[in-house]
Scaffold this motif. Sequence first.
Motif, PDB file in Angstrom:
ATOM      1  N   ASN A   1       0.835  -1.201   0.000  1.00 16.10           N
ATOM      2  CA  ASN A   1       0.000   0.000   0.000  1.00 16.10           C
ATOM      3  C   ASN A   1       0.873   1.256   0.000  1.00 16.10           C
ATOM      4  OD1 ASN A   1      -2.816  -1.153   0.506  1.00 16.10           O
ATOM      5  ND2 ASN A   1      -1.659  -2.052   2.192  1.00 16.10           N
ATOM      6  N   SER A   2       0.523   2.212  -0.856  1.00 14.63           N
ATOM      7  CA  SER A   2       1.279   3.471  -0.911  1.00 14.63           C
ATOM      8  C   SER A   2       0.551   4.621  -0.242  1.00 14.63           C
ATOM      9  CB  SER A   2       1.554   3.851  -2.366  1.00 14.63           C
ATOM     10  OG  SER A   2       0.351   4.263  -3.002  1.00 14.63           O
ATOM     11  N   LEU A   3      -0.746   4.449   0.042  1.00 11.71           N
ATOM     12  CA  LEU A   3      -1.583   5.508   0.612  1.00 11.71           C
ATOM     13  C   LEU A   3      -1.625   6.742  -0.293  1.00 11.71           C
ATOM     14  CD1 LEU A   3      -0.511   5.243   4.371  1.00 11.71           C
ATOM     15  CD2 LEU A   3      -2.340   4.011   3.161  1.00 11.71           C
ATOM     16  N   ASP A   4      -1.374   6.541  -1.589  1.00  7.07           N
ATOM     17  CA  ASP A   4      -1.350   7.640  -2.564  1.00  7.07           C
ATOM     18  C   ASP A   4      -0.339   8.709  -2.189  1.00  7.07           C
ATOM     19  OD1 ASP A   4      -2.714   7.371  -4.945  1.00  7.07           O
ATOM     20  OD2 ASP A   4      -4.664   7.842  -4.077  1.00  7.07           O
ATOM     21  N   ASN A   5       0.713   8.307  -1.508  1.00  4.49           N
ATOM     22  CA  ASN A   5       1.773   9.221  -1.108  1.00  4.49           C
ATOM     23  C   ASN A   5       3.025   8.915  -1.940  1.00  4.49           C
ATOM     24  OD1 ASN A   5       4.294   9.873   0.477  1.00  4.49           O
ATOM     25  ND2 ASN A   5       2.786  10.853   1.807  1.00  4.49           N
ATOM     26  N   PRO A   6       3.551   9.889  -2.691  1.00  2.00           N
ATOM     27  CA  PRO A   6       4.705   9.624  -3.555  1.00  2.00           C
ATOM     28  C   PRO A   6       5.919   9.059  -2.816  1.00  2.00           C
ATOM     29  CG  PRO A   6       3.718  11.720  -4.130  1.00  2.00           C
ATOM     30  CD  PRO A   6       3.049  11.275  -2.858  1.00  2.00           C
ATOM     31  N   VAL A   7       6.177   9.550  -1.597  1.00  2.00           N
ATOM     32  CA  VAL A   7       7.317   9.052  -0.832  1.00  2.00           C
ATOM     33  C   VAL A   7       7.093   7.593  -0.447  1.00  2.00           C
ATOM     34  CG1 VAL A   7       8.668   9.322   1.274  1.00  2.00           C
ATOM     35  CG2 VAL A   7       7.889  11.351   0.017  1.00  2.00           C
ATOM     36  N   SER A   8       5.883   7.288   0.027  1.00  2.00           N
ATOM     37  CA  SER A   8       5.558   5.900   0.373  1.00  2.00           C
ATOM     38  C   SER A   8       5.590   5.007  -0.863  1.00  2.00           C
ATOM     39  CB  SER A   8       4.176   5.823   1.029  1.00  2.00           C
ATOM     40  OG  SER A   8       4.166   6.510   2.265  1.00  2.00           O
ATOM     41  N   HIS A   9       5.114   5.546  -1.975  1.00  2.00           N
ATOM     42  CA  HIS A   9       5.135   4.794  -3.227  1.00  2.00           C
ATOM     43  C   HIS A   9       6.567   4.395  -3.585  1.00  2.00           C
ATOM     44  CE1 HIS A   9       4.478   3.865  -7.520  1.00  2.00           C
ATOM     45  NE2 HIS A   9       5.591   4.539  -7.696  1.00  2.00           N
ATOM     46  N   GLU A  10       7.466   5.351  -3.550  1.00  3.36           N
ATOM     47  CA  GLU A  10       8.865   5.070  -3.906  1.00  3.36           C
ATOM     48  C   GLU A  10       9.476   4.034  -2.967  1.00  3.36           C
ATOM     49  OE1 GLU A  10      13.118   7.423  -4.592  1.00  3.36           O
ATOM     50  OE2 GLU A  10      11.291   8.545  -4.164  1.00  3.36           O
ATOM     51  N   ALA A  11       9.163   4.153  -1.669  1.00  3.20           N
ATOM     52  CA  ALA A  11       9.708   3.207  -0.698  1.00  3.20           C
ATOM     53  C   ALA A  11       9.180   1.798  -0.930  1.00  3.20           C
ATOM     54  CB  ALA A  11       9.372   3.663   0.717  1.00  3.20           C
ATOM     55  N   ARG A  12       7.876   1.696  -1.224  1.00  3.17           N
ATOM     56  CA  ARG A  12       7.280   0.373  -1.458  1.00  3.17           C
ATOM     57  C   ARG A  12       7.837  -0.261  -2.731  1.00  3.17           C
ATOM     58  NH1 ARG A  12       6.190   2.335   2.636  1.00  3.17           N
ATOM     59  NH2 ARG A  12       4.277   2.172   3.876  1.00  3.17           N
ATOM     60  N   VAL A  13       7.962   0.548  -3.774  1.00  5.87           N
ATOM     61  CA  VAL A  13       8.511   0.031  -5.028  1.00  5.87           C
ATOM     62  C   VAL A  13       9.942  -0.452  -4.824  1.00  5.87           C
ATOM     63  CG1 VAL A  13       9.286   0.693  -7.346  1.00  5.87           C
ATOM     64  CG2 VAL A  13       7.000   1.341  -6.560  1.00  5.87           C
ATOM     65  N   ARG A  14      10.726   0.310  -4.076  1.00  6.76           N
ATOM     66  CA  ARG A  14      12.119  -0.076  -3.828  1.00  6.76           C
ATOM     67  C   ARG A  14      12.180  -1.393  -3.063  1.00  6.76           C
ATOM     68  NH1 ARG A  14      16.257   0.182  -6.338  1.00  6.76           N
ATOM     69  NH2 ARG A  14      15.669   2.331  -6.830  1.00  6.76           N
ATOM     70  N   LYS A  15      11.343  -1.547  -2.055  1.00  8.50           N
ATOM     71  CA  LYS A  15      11.316  -2.789  -1.293  1.00  8.50           C
ATOM     72  C   LYS A  15      10.962  -3.972  -2.186  1.00  8.50           C
ATOM     73  CE  LYS A  15      12.155  -1.645   3.060  1.00  8.50           C
ATOM     74  NZ  LYS A  15      13.294  -2.240   3.838  1.00  8.50           N
ATOM     75  N   LEU A  16       9.994  -3.767  -3.065  1.00 10.98           N
ATOM     76  CA  LEU A  16       9.596  -4.844  -3.969  1.00 10.98           C
ATOM     77  C   LEU A  16      10.724  -5.189  -4.941  1.00 10.98           C
ATOM     78  CD1 LEU A  16       5.930  -3.713  -4.701  1.00 10.98           C
ATOM     79  CD2 LEU A  16       6.619  -5.784  -3.479  1.00 10.98           C
TER      80      LEU A  16
END
Length: 333
Positions: A106-121
């Motif tokens: 989940n990114s919560l529609d937050n660009p910073v969270s999105h980048e972190a989640r994508v990096r983890k994946l």
Amino acid sequence: MSKRSTVTLKGLAQELGLSPSTVSRVLNDAAGEDSRWASPETNRRILTLASELGYAKNPYAASLRTARSGLIGVVVPRLQDYVLATIYEGVDEAAAEHGYVAVVANSLDNPVSHEARVRKLMDRRIDGLILGDTPFDGSTLTAIEREDVPFVLVNRRSPGHPSVTCNDYLGGRLAGEHLAGLGVEKVFLLAGKDRMSTSIDRTAGFTEALAEHGIELPASHIATGGFDAEGGEEAMRRLLEASGVPEAIFAVNDFAAIGALGVLAERGLSAPEDVKLVGYNDTPLAGGVGLTTVRSPMHQIGRQGLELLVETMAGRPVESRQLDPELVIRTTA
């Protein structure tokens, strides 16, 4: 190699005057600058250039793997959202049929969270990505494109990128034509988040359908906000306070429509007697409250998103897909 997006192992080796195998071994040796594959000076040259060009930060290129991991990364704003959960079920179902496991974040529609989640994946060496949280301008895709990871968008589209979505423009038209056919004139629009294609396309289709029937939708009758019930409530209150009671409302999401329905009830108004109300997606809750809505093929969006990603990972040319919506008439309009 002036562009980070074009950095390859072969390109690094050519620029350094070394063999690709030497560069590969140094970049993948946990010893770093003390790698046994080359002299300390050569190690430093390789690592320095790779870092400057962004290659060392690329888990795809840095791992130089030849075997697939069997993992597909999926990023959505909120998996608790029924629409996104249903899309993910379609992704997961199709992934299993193709021999993959879908891992969701989940990114919560937050660009910073999105980048972190994508990096983890990507650190888990996924074979590809399915993204359900991309804004229309594609601003969150820059880093992913630089990494050269195969990806497909679902639910939301961004021009120039492969996607599977509902034909939201057509869905908006269906809602507009239906309300126009009921003879309404004063209409409110709960438009959702204005940076997302779901909002942009549904709004465009709706307003153009109304205009073709001579119905004006001034900016004062349009409110942006969240896609959830809370967002619908807040947007509905703003419109009522500013412009009075409308004859009809179109909310670009069922949950926002249900939030608006609650606000109407607080004021002693009901649908369809006082206000016609149309939502979007056809979630189970919509059926429960008799909400007229536009049905989006959520499960199929997920399935076809995974299938399009498989084509992309195989290196085959792909085209974006838009699946047709359907108007479901119940009691609110």
